[in-house]
Write a protein that holds these residues in place. Structure first.
Motif, PDB file in Angstrom:
ATOM      1  N   UNK A  20      38.619  37.648  44.299  1.00  0.00           N
ATOM      2  CA  UNK A  20      38.164  36.645  43.737  1.00  0.00           C
ATOM      3  C   UNK A  20      37.119  36.861  42.699  1.00  0.00           C
ATOM      4  N   UNK A  21      37.169  36.202  41.303  1.00  0.00           N
ATOM      5  CA  UNK A  21      36.088  36.451  40.451  1.00  0.00           C
ATOM      6  C   UNK A  21      36.473  36.930  39.033  1.00  0.00           C
ATOM      7  N   UNK A  22      35.664  37.749  38.585  1.00  0.00           N
ATOM      8  CA  UNK A  22      35.815  38.238  37.404  1.00  0.00           C
ATOM      9  C   UNK A  22      37.188  39.243  36.855  1.00  0.00           C
ATOM     10  N   UNK A  97      41.208  41.259  51.114  1.00  0.00           N
ATOM     11  CA  UNK A  97      41.215  40.198  50.299  1.00  0.00           C
ATOM     12  C   UNK A  97      39.757  39.715  50.464  1.00  0.00           C
ATOM     13  N   UNK A  98      39.313  39.182  49.245  1.00  0.00           N
ATOM     14  CA  UNK A  98      37.636  38.846  49.410  1.00  0.00           C
ATOM     15  C   UNK A  98      37.123  38.377  48.170  1.00  0.00           C
ATOM     16  N   UNK A  99      35.876  38.200  47.853  1.00  0.00           N
ATOM     17  CA  UNK A  99      35.215  37.898  46.548  1.00  0.00           C
ATOM     18  C   UNK A  99      34.619  39.047  46.076  1.00  0.00           C
ATOM     19  N   UNK A 126      45.266  48.084  43.787  1.00  0.00           N
ATOM     20  CA  UNK A 126      44.359  46.866  43.478  1.00  0.00           C
ATOM     21  C   UNK A 126      44.903  46.121  42.391  1.00  0.00           C
ATOM     22  N   UNK A 127      45.203  44.833  42.656  1.00  0.00           N
ATOM     23  CA  UNK A 127      45.563  43.824  41.903  1.00  0.00           C
ATOM     24  C   UNK A 127      44.494  43.028  41.085  1.00  0.00           C
ATOM     25  N   UNK A 128      44.722  42.833  39.710  1.00  0.00           N
ATOM     26  CA  UNK A 128      43.872  42.301  39.087  1.00  0.00           C
ATOM     27  C   UNK A 128      44.519  41.259  38.122  1.00  0.00           C
ATOM     28  N   UNK A 129      43.992  40.427  37.411  1.00  0.00           N
ATOM     29  CA  UNK A 129      44.378  39.615  36.334  1.00  0.00           C
ATOM     30  C   UNK A 129      43.323  39.261  35.199  1.00  0.00           C
ATOM     31  N   UNK A 351      38.679  38.541  33.554  1.00  0.00           N
ATOM     32  CA  UNK A 351      37.648  37.498  33.484  1.00  0.00           C
ATOM     33  C   UNK A 351      37.780  36.867  34.995  1.00  0.00           C
ATOM     34  N   UNK A 352      36.777  36.054  35.226  1.00  0.00           N
ATOM     35  CA  UNK A 352      36.681  35.349  36.339  1.00  0.00           C
ATOM     36  C   UNK A 352      37.342  33.715  35.850  1.00  0.00           C
ATOM     37  N   UNK A 353      37.326  32.968  36.691  1.00  0.00           N
ATOM     38  CA  UNK A 353      38.166  31.853  36.079  1.00  0.00           C
ATOM     39  C   UNK A 353      37.072  30.556  36.367  1.00  0.00           C
TER      40      UNK A 353
END
Length: 380
Positions: A20-22, A97-99, A126-129, A351-353
């Motif tokens: 989670x995050x950026x 899964x974490x931050x 590694x998954x990202x968005x 980017x984080x949300x």
């Protein structure tokens, strides 16, 4: 020394990570790993020490009452294992899964790689968005990149060429490369004008691409229906604002123009092969869908609830409050937008949300999204 008591010998294990995050626009990546954990009933076998990696003034612990007793939950990264059993083939997935950590990133990556080594992990995914200039009405672009030239050729991935600021996804992938562990990053592009999580359409796109990569059918549960409802809701919100509607149309035209060269026999053949692979065997409980979230049957609007999306004004970048949705039934003949996947133009602009405005303006004055983790190119 890492101790793994109670973890059985794993079958062809692959490690799937999301933070989670950026690197997690719309919470698409972390939601994808959470979905795998729920569908296959993952069992947590390890947690990283929160004291080592998190600033608790940035990621605060939460307190809750359980049976009248107060319990504090600390932000951390947890590892669980699931067995992906499709009847014909079984393989184990190690879910991380974490931050995104606040500090000691190299130690953080080394600890995760220690677990990967002890468990005999064959590959790390590694998954990202990211936030980008992509219309919500088109299939979600998902790009796959690696820093391993041989892996790029064998799995038909892009070889990373990115230079610039990075997040934990880029750091972990580089750590894998130095440790000799095959690693791939999958990035989904989220429309910057509707960045409010959740984004089930982007989550679905990541899972579809992951399914192709690891050759395991993933049960999608209600994700296909949620994805269709999400798109219908954003369609309705965009239609209520002429400026947003015009902006979405301009993104559609730019996207369609860029896709014209891809309408080749080779591209069509690749997509047809993907369709045949998915058709083999019985689908999961919720069936399978394209990245656009297409369904055989629609459902009513799906635009309400605390997690409903909101639009960003394309001129100012400011959030627009959600308007009450009408009681009239949303038309169920919305056009399905399934199609071939496209590589994201800026797979590292993640980017984080939370409180991060990723919009920017280009030289022509048109506002664009995705200014963040690994801007243009295919780096991690």
């Amino acid at each position: 020394m890492i101790e793994l008591e109670g973890v059985p010998e794993l079958i062809d294990p692959v490690m799937i990570c999301a933070f989670e995050g950026w690197n997690d626009a719309g919470d698409a990546a972390s939601t994808a790993v959470g979905h795998l954990d729920r569908e296959w009933k993952g069992e947590v076998f390890a947690s990283l020490d929160a004291e080592d990696y998190y600033d608790f003034q940035v990621n605060r612990p939460t307190v809750a009452l359980e049976g009248g007793v107060r319990k504090i939950t600390w932000p951390t990264t947890r590892l669980s294992v699931v067995r992906a059993d499709t009847g014909e083939k079984s393989r184990d997935l190690v879910l991380v899964r974490g931050i995104e950590p606040s500090m000691r990133w190299r130690s953080f990556c080394n600890e995760i790689l220690g677990y990967a080594h002890e468990l005999g992990v064959e590959m790390v995914v590694i998954l990202g968005a990211l936030l980008g200039d992509t219309p919500h009405t088109r299939p979600v672009p998902v790009s796959g990149v690696t820093s391993d030239p041989d892996l790029a050729r064998s799995l038909d991935l892009e070889e990373t060429r990115y230079e610039g600021p990075t997040g934990i996804v880029g750091v972990l992938q580089e750590a894998c490369a130095h440790a000799g562990v095959p690693a791939v990053s999958l990035w989904a592009a989220v429309p910057h004008y509707v960045s409010q999580p959740p984004n089930p359409k982007a989550t679905l796109a990541l899972l579809n691409r992951l399914e192709d990569l690891i050759s395991v059918r993933i049960p999608l549960g209600e994700l296909t229906e949620d994805s269709r409802a999400w798109q219908l809701g954003v369609d309705q919100l965009a239609a209520e604002d002429s400026e947003v509607a015009e902006y979405v149309q301009s993104l559609e035209e730019a996207r369609d123009t860029a896709e014209l060269p891809e309408a080749s026999g080779e591209a069509i053949a690749r997509e047809f092969e993907r369709y045949l692979r998915r058709r083999d065997g019985q689908p999961g409980p919720g069936g399978h869908a394209t990245e656009s979230g297409g369904l055989a049957e629609g459902r009513e609007g799906g635009t309400g609830g605390p997690g409903a999306p909101y639009l960003r004004d394309p001129a100012t970048g400011h959030g627009r409050p959600r308007r009450p949705s009408p009681k009239d039934e949303v038309a169920n003949d919305a056009e399905d937008t399934g199609g071939a996947e496209d590589d994201a133009k800026d797979p590292d602009g993640a980017q984080g949300t939370e409180g991060q405005d990723a919009s920017r303006r280009d030289e022509s004055g048109t506002e664009r999204g995705g200014d963040g983790d690994e801007g243009s190119g295919s780096g991690r």
